[in-house]
Design an enzyme around this catalytic site. Structure first.
Site, PDB file in Angstrom:
ATOM      1  CG  HIS A   6      -1.851   1.109   1.329  1.00  0.00           C
ATOM      2  ND1 HIS A   6      -1.544   2.304   1.950  1.00  0.00           N
ATOM      3  CD2 HIS A   6      -3.116   1.242   0.868  1.00  0.00           C
ATOM      4  CE1 HIS A   6      -2.582   3.112   1.877  1.00  0.00           C
ATOM      5  NE2 HIS A   6      -3.546   2.497   1.214  1.00  0.00           N
TER       6      HIS A   6
ATOM      7  CG  ASP B 226      -5.364  11.090  -4.731  1.00  0.00           C
ATOM      8  OD1 ASP B 226      -5.477   9.963  -5.237  1.00  0.00           O
ATOM      9  OD2 ASP B 226      -4.737  11.306  -3.676  1.00  0.00           O
ATOM     10  CG  MET B 227     -10.067   9.448  -9.188  1.00  0.00           C
ATOM     11  SD  MET B 227     -11.272   9.694 -10.503  1.00  0.00           S
ATOM     12  CE  MET B 227     -12.076   8.093 -10.509  1.00  0.00           C
ATOM     13  CB  ALA B 228     -11.003   5.154  -4.644  1.00  0.00           C
TER      14      ALA B 228
ATOM     15  CE  LYS C  73     -20.248   6.091 -18.993  1.00  0.00           C
ATOM     16  NZ  LYS C  73     -20.777   7.466 -19.128  1.00  0.00           N
TER      17      LYS C  73
ATOM     18  N   GLY D 144      -8.615  19.083  -6.282  1.00  0.00           N
ATOM     19  CA  GLY D 144      -7.468  19.401  -5.429  1.00  0.00           C
ATOM     20  C   GLY D 144      -7.645  20.664  -4.621  1.00  0.00           C
TER      21      GLY D 144
END
Length: 364
Positions: free
Chosen positions: A122, A180-182, A232, A314
């Site tokens: 991680h 910044d994304m999951a 998606k 951001g």
């Protein structure tokens, strides 16, 4: 709602606390500083799920020989613009830091740097790496795979991770663009909290073990979180897994092991870093001017009712970071207790990181 402490912690001293704990656990000082910085920066930016709350599990994996802090990180393959890095099962943040530096060096020399990583762990938030590359005026795309938490569209059990994607692009007068994304609708941690409180969850967050939509948090934990945007998000998560896992030789799908549950095998996480020298396309000053124009025109767009400002990716995190640098970081009581116990175990006092009066600031 999770109970929080009344204490406020200096981010610099909290980082020193974490770094010292890692050193006492056998990690070299330089590498301990990297891991601690990656954790505390997540807290600064309001991404508390990836902050110092992860200290305990990182330490446990070191203690159980699931992370090797003495590993030799080596370049397995390399040419002018690309490289494959074998992380040797070191801390993900340490491996990621080295991969980023290599990618940036290649971009500055050859216009682009592409570095794949295998045998890692991680690695924290993608923004941690994007912010470093932005100091060098580089465009950066960062990816990592993760252990199974989401089903493929049409499936009923977890197969892919909430594989994160981060992008950093410099601007001029405006703050940089940092996505910044999951790739999931919601973090699994939110479902855990709902289950603990006996609350229902919104439809669309998760499915039960039979693949049926559910509002029952306990059933959701036995099932899977759902991809962002349905097929998606599934497709995006899958391509991240292909580049980070299949292409690099790292684990992919079920071969990326859960750091909380698997105590027999290392995680074998894969990452993928792409860095681009803007000057290969146009002068950096001109690019920044064009980015500023682009953002100013977005912000000037007509706003919907009850909207005060149009934000760019951001921007919220940047504001949270500025506030927390000035006012301190407040920890959940559970995390504060956990860090206190870790400090006692390793002979380090968490109270040394406290902001002791209302006039103290990080600049002092």
């Amino acid at each position: 709602m999770e109970m929080t402490s009344l204490n406020k912690y200096s981010y610099k001293r909290l980082q020193d606390f974490c770094a010292t704990v890692f050193v006492h656990a056998g990690v070299m000082k330089k590498q301990a500083d990297i891991v601690a910085a990656s954790l505390v920066q997540a807290d600064l930016r309001g991404v508390d799920s990836h902050g110092v709350v992860r200290t305990a599990i990182y330490l446990k994996r070191v203690e159980q020989n699931m992370i090797n802090p003495s590993a030799n990180i080596r370049i397995e393959k390399e040419n002018d613009s690309t490289a494959l890095l074998d992380g040797g099962n070191h801390f993900g943040a340490v491996v990621g830091d080295q991969a980023l530096k290599l990618a940036m060096e290649k971009a500055k020399t050859n216009g682009v740097g592409v570095v794949g990583v295998k045998n890692s762990n991680h690695f924290g938030t993608g923004a941690y790496y994007a912010l470093q590359a932005l100091k060098e005026d580089l465009v950066t795309i960062i990816m990592s795979n993760a252990s199974q938490t989401m089903p493929p569209t049409g499936g009923v059990r977890p197969f892919i991770g909430t594989n994160p994607l981060a992008v950093g692009i410099p601007c001029g007068a405006y703050e940089p663009f940092i996505l910044d994304m999951a790739t999931s609708v919601v973090a699994r941690g939110k479902i855990i909290v709902a289950a603990q409180k006996g609350e229902r969850i919104p439809i669309g967050w998760a499915v039960d073990k039979n693949g049926k939509p559910t509002t029952n948090a306990e059933e959701a934990l036995e099932g899977s979180v759902l991809p962002l945007g349905g097929p998606k998000g599934y497709g995006i998560s899958m391509f991240i897994d292909i580049l980070s896992g299949v292409l690099t030789g790292a684990g992919f799908g079920k071969y990326v092991h859960n750091m909380y549950e698997n105590w027999e095998k290392p995680q074998n996480v894969g990452h993928f870093f792409i860095t681009i020298d803007i000057n290969q396309f146009m002068n950096i000053a001109e690019f920044k001017q064009r980015m500023d124009l682009y953002i100013s025109e977005i912000k000037a767009e007509p706003m919907a009712e009850d909207v005060d400002e149009i934000l760019i990716p951001g921007e919220i995190e940047r504001r949270i970071s500025e506030q927390r640098k000035k006012n301190g970081i407040i920890l959940p009581l559970k995390v504060e207790k956990e860090l206190t116990e870790i400090g006692i175990k390793y002979g380090v006092s968490l109270s040394d990181a406290l902001i002791t009066n209302h006039t103290e600031s990080e600049g002092v």
